[in-house]
Design an enzyme around this catalytic site. Structure first.
Site, mmCIF file in Angstrom:
data_model
loop_
_atom_site.group_PDB
_atom_site.id
_atom_site.type_symbol
_atom_site.label_atom_id
_atom_site.label_comp_id
_atom_site.label_asym_id
_atom_site.label_seq_id
_atom_site.Cartn_x
_atom_site.Cartn_y
_atom_site.Cartn_z
ATOM 1 N N TYR A 157 0.830 -1.209 0.000
ATOM 2 C CA TYR A 157 0.000 0.000 0.000
ATOM 3 C C TYR A 157 0.871 1.270 0.000
ATOM 4 O O TYR A 157 0.634 2.206 -0.764
ATOM 5 C CB TYR A 157 -0.896 -0.051 1.230
ATOM 6 C CG TYR A 157 -1.898 1.055 1.382
ATOM 7 C CD1 TYR A 157 -3.072 1.070 0.636
ATOM 8 C CD2 TYR A 157 -1.692 2.085 2.303
ATOM 9 C CE1 TYR A 157 -4.011 2.083 0.808
ATOM 10 C CE2 TYR A 157 -2.621 3.095 2.480
ATOM 11 C CZ TYR A 157 -3.787 3.082 1.728
ATOM 12 O OH TYR A 157 -4.709 4.083 1.900
ATOM 13 N N LYS A 161 1.022 4.086 -2.893
ATOM 14 C CA LYS A 161 0.661 5.466 -2.571
ATOM 15 C C LYS A 161 1.854 6.421 -2.718
ATOM 16 O O LYS A 161 1.671 7.606 -2.989
ATOM 17 C CB LYS A 161 0.087 5.540 -1.153
ATOM 18 C CG LYS A 161 -1.239 4.794 -0.981
ATOM 19 C CD LYS A 161 -2.317 5.378 -1.883
ATOM 20 C CE LYS A 161 -3.704 4.870 -1.547
ATOM 21 N NZ LYS A 161 -4.736 5.399 -2.450
HETATM 22 P P1 NAP Z 1 -13.468 2.510 1.163
HETATM 23 O O1 NAP Z 1 -14.447 3.032 2.147
HETATM 24 O O2 NAP Z 1 -12.960 1.117 1.301
HETATM 25 O O3 NAP Z 1 -14.090 2.698 -0.308
HETATM 26 C C1 NAP Z 1 -13.331 2.287 -1.408
HETATM 27 C C2 NAP Z 1 -14.013 2.743 -2.682
HETATM 28 O O4 NAP Z 1 -13.175 2.369 -3.793
HETATM 29 C C3 NAP Z 1 -15.358 2.083 -2.921
HETATM 30 O O5 NAP Z 1 -16.195 3.026 -3.566
HETATM 31 C C4 NAP Z 1 -15.019 0.923 -3.866
HETATM 32 O O6 NAP Z 1 -16.096 0.544 -4.702
HETATM 33 C C5 NAP Z 1 -13.930 1.587 -4.692
HETATM 34 N N1 NAP Z 1 -13.029 0.652 -5.361
HETATM 35 C C6 NAP Z 1 -12.201 -0.262 -4.795
HETATM 36 N N2 NAP Z 1 -11.526 -0.923 -5.746
HETATM 37 C C7 NAP Z 1 -11.935 -0.415 -6.932
HETATM 38 C C8 NAP Z 1 -11.615 -0.688 -8.293
HETATM 39 N N3 NAP Z 1 -10.707 -1.618 -8.620
HETATM 40 N N4 NAP Z 1 -12.240 0.010 -9.266
HETATM 41 C C9 NAP Z 1 -13.174 0.957 -8.950
HETATM 42 N N5 NAP Z 1 -13.510 1.268 -7.690
HETATM 43 C C10 NAP Z 1 -12.896 0.572 -6.698
HETATM 44 O O7 NAP Z 1 -12.162 3.431 1.088
HETATM 45 P P2 NAP Z 1 -11.861 4.868 1.744
HETATM 46 O O8 NAP Z 1 -11.423 4.656 3.128
HETATM 47 O O9 NAP Z 1 -12.968 5.812 1.435
HETATM 48 O O10 NAP Z 1 -10.551 5.275 0.920
HETATM 49 C C11 NAP Z 1 -10.625 6.035 -0.279
HETATM 50 C C12 NAP Z 1 -9.205 6.335 -0.736
HETATM 51 O O11 NAP Z 1 -8.513 7.044 0.291
HETATM 52 C C13 NAP Z 1 -8.369 5.079 -1.004
HETATM 53 O O12 NAP Z 1 -7.494 5.316 -2.088
HETATM 54 C C14 NAP Z 1 -7.582 4.908 0.266
HETATM 55 O O13 NAP Z 1 -6.398 4.197 0.040
HETATM 56 C C15 NAP Z 1 -7.330 6.355 0.627
HETATM 57 N N6 NAP Z 1 -7.038 6.553 2.049
HETATM 58 C C16 NAP Z 1 -7.935 6.190 3.012
HETATM 59 C C17 NAP Z 1 -7.642 6.404 4.356
HETATM 60 C C18 NAP Z 1 -8.590 6.040 5.468
HETATM 61 O O14 NAP Z 1 -8.195 6.158 6.639
HETATM 62 N N7 NAP Z 1 -9.808 5.645 5.193
HETATM 63 C C19 NAP Z 1 -6.398 6.964 4.698
HETATM 64 C C20 NAP Z 1 -5.499 7.315 3.706
HETATM 65 C C21 NAP Z 1 -5.841 7.111 2.381
HETATM 66 P P3 NAP Z 1 -16.969 -0.809 -4.404
HETATM 67 O O15 NAP Z 1 -17.619 -0.610 -3.073
HETATM 68 O O16 NAP Z 1 -17.927 -0.886 -5.545
HETATM 69 O O17 NAP Z 1 -15.970 -1.936 -4.387
#
Ligand code: NAP
Length: 244
Positions: A157, A161
């Site tokens: 990851y 990133k």
């Molecule tokens: P999340 O709640 O797990 O949601 C992930 C989203 O990405 C969902 O809409 C999912 O769609 C979609 N997705 C996953 N794989 C995909 C693919 N191959 N093609 C198209 N869509 C895909 O994630 P989140 O926490 O909101 O995170 C969003 C972004 O922020 C990510 O890049 C994550 O790495 C980054 N981030 C998150 C955090 C955190 O603490 N949450 C911290 C740092 C960075 P489906 O539901 O249809 O699968």
């Protein structure tokens, strides 16, 4: 709200849940028609679309796997049939497949790289020339504090990133003369499905003593997508409660 906002469509990958859903709501509030991408959960994407429409905005759902180059290109070709350009790309789709490296499978490594880093290429590259033709664009890439700090169990990851950050800086240089800005956002720990199992003691390590909210990330994305951010490019903006 910009006068041009309704002519500038926004594509948010992984817009159906978590941070992406909040970004969709924010961009719609700014007046942009929003394309809510998802991979599997069509119901969640349709819910985001319904909420945007109920608030008077414009949105549509578009299901495709950003890790699949061919499927993504086909979906983007269809989306480009609309006369209004896709002027804002938020490369937000991402997954975690955590494991300490000695125990990590090649599948865990490849899936994460293909989604975050491959997804950046698969979505952004086919949309660049229509952006260049309009001489206006915003590309916002979702990185992570893990890219900057590292995190146990996240070599895949963090590598994906951190790769996003190098890509952000390079593309920013390539696009700067065309009024297309390219920036990254590096969230810390944000309350979403991805972080549903974070233990309490980890929250105590954050100077603000709490996890962030998706809306707090979306506000920064909204700024970067706006005309007000016209001289900000190649940057990585942390949204992490002081965690880094
Ligand atoms: P999340 O709640 O797990 O949601 C992930 C989203 O990405 C969902 O809409 C999912 O769609 C979609 N997705 C996953 N794989 C995909 C693919 N191959 N093609 C198209 N869509 C895909 O994630 P989140 O926490 O909101 O995170 C969003 C972004 O922020 C990510 O890049 C994550 O790495 C980054 N981030 C998150 C955090 C955190 O603490 N949450 C911290 C740092 C960075 P489906 O539901 O249809 O699968």
């Amino acid at each position: 709200m910009s006068n041009h906002a309704s002519e500038r469509r926004a594509l948010v990958t992984g817009g159906s849940r978590g941070i992406g859903a909040a970004v969709c709501a924010e961009l719609a509030r700014m007046g942009h028609p929003v394309i809510v991408n998802f991979q599997r959960n069509a119901e969640a994407a349709e819910e985001v679309v319904a909420q945007i429409r109920a608030a008077g905005g414009e949105a549509e759902a578009a299901g495709f796997d950003v890790a699949d180059t061919t499927a993504t290109k086909a979906a983007l070709d269809k989306l480009l049939e609309d006369s209004r350009p896709i002027s804002i790309i938020v490369n937000n789709a991402g997954i975690v497949r955590d494991a300490p490296l000695p125990a990590m499978s090649s599948e865990q490594w490849n899936e994460v790289i293909k989604t975050s880093l491959g997804g950046f290429f698969n979505v952004t590259q086919p949309l660049l020339m229509q952006m260049v033709a309009k001489r206006w664009g915003r590309i916002i890439n979702m990185s992570s504090v893990s890219a900057l700090k590292g995190n146990r169990g996240q070599t895949n990851y963090a590598a994906a990133k951190a790769g996003i950050l190098g890509a952000t800086r390079s593309l920013a240089i390539e696009m700067a003369k065309r009024k297309i800005t390219v920036n990254a956002v590096a969230p810390g720990l944000i309350e979403t499905d991805m972080t549903s199992d974070v233990p309490d003691f980890v929250q105590k390590m954050i100077p603000m003593q709490r996890m962030g909210k998706s809306e707090e990330v979306a506000a920064v994305v909204g700024f970067l997508a706006s005309d007000a951010a016209s001289y900000v490019t190649g940057q990585v903006i942390g949204v992490d409660g002081g965690f880094l």
